[in-house]
Design an enzyme around this catalytic site. Structure first.
Site, PDB file in Angstrom:
ATOM      1  CG  HIS A   1      54.977 100.948  14.607  1.00  0.00           C
ATOM      2  ND1 HIS A   1      56.115 101.125  13.875  1.00  0.00           N
ATOM      3  CD2 HIS A   1      54.395  99.833  14.140  1.00  0.00           C
ATOM      4  CE1 HIS A   1      56.216 100.151  12.996  1.00  0.00           C
ATOM      5  NE2 HIS A   1      55.187  99.360  13.134  1.00  0.00           N
TER       6      HIS A   1
ATOM      7  NE  ARG B   1      36.754 111.165   7.751  1.00  0.00           N
ATOM      8  CZ  ARG B   1      35.964 111.276   8.813  1.00  0.00           C
ATOM      9  NH1 ARG B   1      35.983 110.334   9.742  1.00  0.00           N
ATOM     10  NH2 ARG B   1      35.168 112.323   8.955  1.00  0.00           N
TER      11      ARG B   1
ATOM     12  NE  ARG C   1      35.518 110.026   2.493  1.00  0.00           N
ATOM     13  CZ  ARG C   1      35.648 111.008   3.371  1.00  0.00           C
ATOM     14  NH1 ARG C   1      34.615 111.790   3.626  1.00  0.00           N
ATOM     15  NH2 ARG C   1      36.766 111.185   4.018  1.00  0.00           N
TER      16      ARG C   1
ATOM     17  CD  GLU D   1      31.764 115.804   1.568  1.00  0.00           C
ATOM     18  OE1 GLU D   1      32.069 115.844   2.771  1.00  0.00           O
ATOM     19  OE2 GLU D   1      32.379 115.095   0.751  1.00  0.00           O
TER      20      GLU D   1
ATOM     21  CG  ASN E   1      32.840 116.720   9.766  1.00  0.00           C
ATOM     22  OD1 ASN E   1      32.013 116.838  10.649  1.00  0.00           O
ATOM     23  ND2 ASN E   1      33.587 115.640   9.643  1.00  0.00           N
ATOM     24  CG  ASP E   2      34.081 118.762   3.858  1.00  0.00           C
ATOM     25  OD1 ASP E   2      34.878 119.684   4.116  1.00  0.00           O
ATOM     26  OD2 ASP E   2      34.439 117.601   3.633  1.00  0.00           O
TER      27      ASP E   2
ATOM     28  NE  ARG F   1      36.896 119.403   7.785  1.00  0.00           N
ATOM     29  CZ  ARG F   1      36.486 118.223   7.337  1.00  0.00           C
ATOM     30  NH1 ARG F   1      35.833 118.142   6.192  1.00  0.00           N
ATOM     31  NH2 ARG F   1      36.676 117.139   8.027  1.00  0.00           N
TER      32      ARG F   1
ATOM     33  CB  CYS G   1      29.259 109.719   7.735  1.00  0.00           C
ATOM     34  SG  CYS G   1      29.671 110.639   6.252  1.00  0.00           S
TER      35      CYS G   1
END
Ligand code: PEP
Ligand code: MG
Length: 596
Positions: free
Chosen positions: A192, A306, A343, A444, A467-468, A478, A515
């Protein structure tokens, strides 16, 4: 957490509402978390006291709801209206009376009764209903406050709230203009508080790990009051910001404004280089209600949905039906012309899900994460695949699905077998479903880079998770801020891996997207396109900048940039080179795309 010499503490979270703010911190403590002192005369009748306080809570909530309605904030008004009904609910009051008879203090009893009711609601298979759990807890806290005669400690100057979570009824009580930003340790972009922040046009950062601990530390070390800086575009919170941070933020605000203005005219156009070579620009989203913002940002589709956020903050996995609705919402926003890549839930690593009962692991990022969970609990992803297929049929679109953390051929085989099983079971049950799911995988994990040529023959697209990939290439967690020197995806080691993945994909004529966060960094995006990446998927707020930078860069410049990046010795060199090309590209786009 990073503390610098000037004692600023920087923390990373999820961007939940855009913008930047610097203001004094207002620490909101959920009343349910406070110890409750004696709240009634021992001789009083507990039911009467609870009912009276419940009625007073309902009255307060109705007044607040009316105030919100008048301010045009109908959605929040509705939440408070529903809370007013909960406050006089006889089941809730009755449960609290039972607890008082068992020896609990009134305040503690109503808080505990509300918490128990919230638990039940949170277990229901409906994400929207599950979100109401926090509202019931908030009602309990309000009644407890009334019983003890205490008041909400509201800010007296424009402030940034720092809290674990922030109920809408509390924000509604803050006088207009006194809330200029929201920083939460908990919450999600669907919470919220995040929706409220977007409605109020103030920045919000949620899911900031360690926020409350850092705040307590600051209060203990330096005393109050102190300021907080918030960057809702990047998802950053800085406690006690120094002059350097303020200048940095002011510069970011000015630069963002200039960029937004100049990039706006391109928003309706598909991504392309200066010489007209198309580069699809898609959005990353985490929840269905981000879909509208993503579409409005000019996204040509969703490159990464995601879905694990649908599975978090609950007591049980969402049902197939609830998932069908979630995916269908996004499919319908984007329609049949714009693809949505869903994904499969990337659970594990730093995204723990309590109800799955996964054993604690010494190295969660190297553990039973994502597709690996399917060996232990295949029904989780099977249900998800069925829901995606059914949602595709209902929305009349062709769903795209991708599996995270693919490391081997066996992982791909497992994914495709689950897909086949999901489709076959839907057919056997005569449930409408998409005739076909377009299946791709995330690259990844380093082993997948070396297997990419073969894997490309087994699936229909690749999406690189920089990222990975960076985390695993450098063996650098990370989430560990002490290792940031290893976290730059522009390092030549990562670029060489990407070049190999692109070559492998193109040898099998399948498209390759990126991505990871690098795709949303304009300089990084230019390097990626130089390396031959076909599509970029990034946070909706980054797409303007990336589109604009691309519009000013030619293919030959990007090829040259990629060549120098691959040959460089470190990330800093690539950043410098990419930064120069990006500056030139932005300047060129500003001239060629100038209105009139
Ligand atoms: C990635 O790893 O780059 C990615 C996009 O996935 P996530 O950040 O969700 O792990
Ligand atoms: Mg990843």
């Amino acid at each position: 957490m990073v503390s610098d010499a000037r004692q600023s503490t920087r923390l990373a979270g999820l961007p939940a509402a855009p913008g930047v703010a610097v203001a004094p911190a207002w620490r909101y403590v959920d009343d349910a978390a406070r110890p409750h002192g004696p709240s009634m005369e021992p001789s009083g009748d507990p039911r009467t006291a609870l009912e009276e306080s419940g009625r007073e809570a309902a009255r307060q909530l109705d007044v607040l709801a009316e105030r919100l309605r008048e301010a045009g904030r109908a959605d929040e008004a509705e939440i408070l209206g529903a809370q007013a009904l909960m406050a006089t609910d006889q089941t809730l009051i009755g449960a609290a009376v039972d607890r008082v008879r068992a020896g609990q203090d009134l305040g503690a009893a109503i808080v505990a009764a509300a918490a128990a009711s919230a638990e039940t609601i949170a277990a229901v298979d409906d994400p929207l209903l599950a979100a109401r759990a926090a509202d019931v807890r908030d009602v309990g806290a309000r009644i407890a406050r009334i019983l003890s005669g205490s008041e909400l400690d509201l800010p007296s100057v424009p402030s940034i709230v720092v809290a674990s979570d922030l109920p809408p009824s509390v924000t509604a009580e803050v006088p207009k203009g006194r809330l200029v930003g929201i920083a939460l340790e908990g919450g999600s972009p669907t919470a919220h508080a995040a929706i409220l922040a977007r409605g109020l046009g103030i920045p919000a950062v949620v899911g900031v790990a360690g926020l409350i601990g850092a705040l307590e530390h600051e209060l203990a070390a330096g005393g109050a009051p102190f300021e907080v800086a918030l960057d809702g575009d990047r998802g950053e919170v800085v406690l006690r910001p120094g002059a350097d941070v303020r200048v940095e933020l002011a510069t970011r605000v000015a630069a963002a404004l200039i960029r937004r203005n100049r990039a706006a005219p391109l928003r309706g156009r598909p991504g392309a280089t200066a010489d007209g070579e198309p580069v699809a620009l898609l959005a990353n989203i985490g929840t269905p209600d981000e879909a509208d913002r993503a579409l409005a940002s000019g996204a040509e589709g969703v490159g990464l949905f995601r879905t694990e956020f649908l599975f978090m903050g609950r007591h049980a996995a969402p049902s197939e039906e609830a998932q069908v609705e979630a995916y269908r919402t996004v499919f319908e926003v984007f329609g049949s012309e714009r693809r949505v890549v869903v994904r499969l839930a990337d659970i594990g690593g730093d995204k723990a899900i309590p109800y799955l009962d996964l054993p604690a692991e010494a190295n969660p990022f190297l553990g039973v994460r994502a597709i690996r969970i399917a060996r232990r609990s295949p029904e989780l992803l099977l249900t998800q695949l069925r829901a995606i297929s059914r949602a595709g049929a209902l929305a009349g679109v062709q769903p795209h699905v991708m599996a995270p953390m693919i490391a081997t051929h066996e992982d791909v085989a497992l994914f495709l077998a689950l897909r086949d099983e999901a489709q076959a079971s839907l057919a056997a049950e005569s449930l409408p479903h998409a005739p076909r799911l377009v299946c791709g995988i995330m690259i990844e994990v380093p082993s997948a880079v070396f297997l990419a040529r073969e894997l490309a023959r087994e699936v229909e697209f690749f999406s690189i998770g920089t990222n990975d990939l960076t985390q695993y290439l450098f063996a650098a967690d990370r989430t560990n801020p002490e290792l940031t020197r290893y976290h730059d995806a522009l390092h030549p080691a990562v670029l060489r891996a990407i070049a190999e993945i692109v070559a492998a994909a193109h040898a099998s004529a399948i498209p390759v997207a990126v991505c990871g966060e690098l795709a949303g960094d304009p300089a990084g995006a230019l390097v990626l396109v130089g390396l031959g990446v076909d599509e970029l998927s990034a946070d909706a707020g980054s797409l303007d900048d990336v589109r604009f930078a691309l519009a000013g860069a030619t293919r030959s410049e990007l090829d040259e940039l990629a060549r120098s990046g691959l040959a460089a010795g470190d990330a800093a060199t690539v950043r410098r080179l990419a930064g120069e090309v990006c500056e030139r590209a932005l300047a060129r786009a500003a001239v060629t795309e100038a209105p009139g």
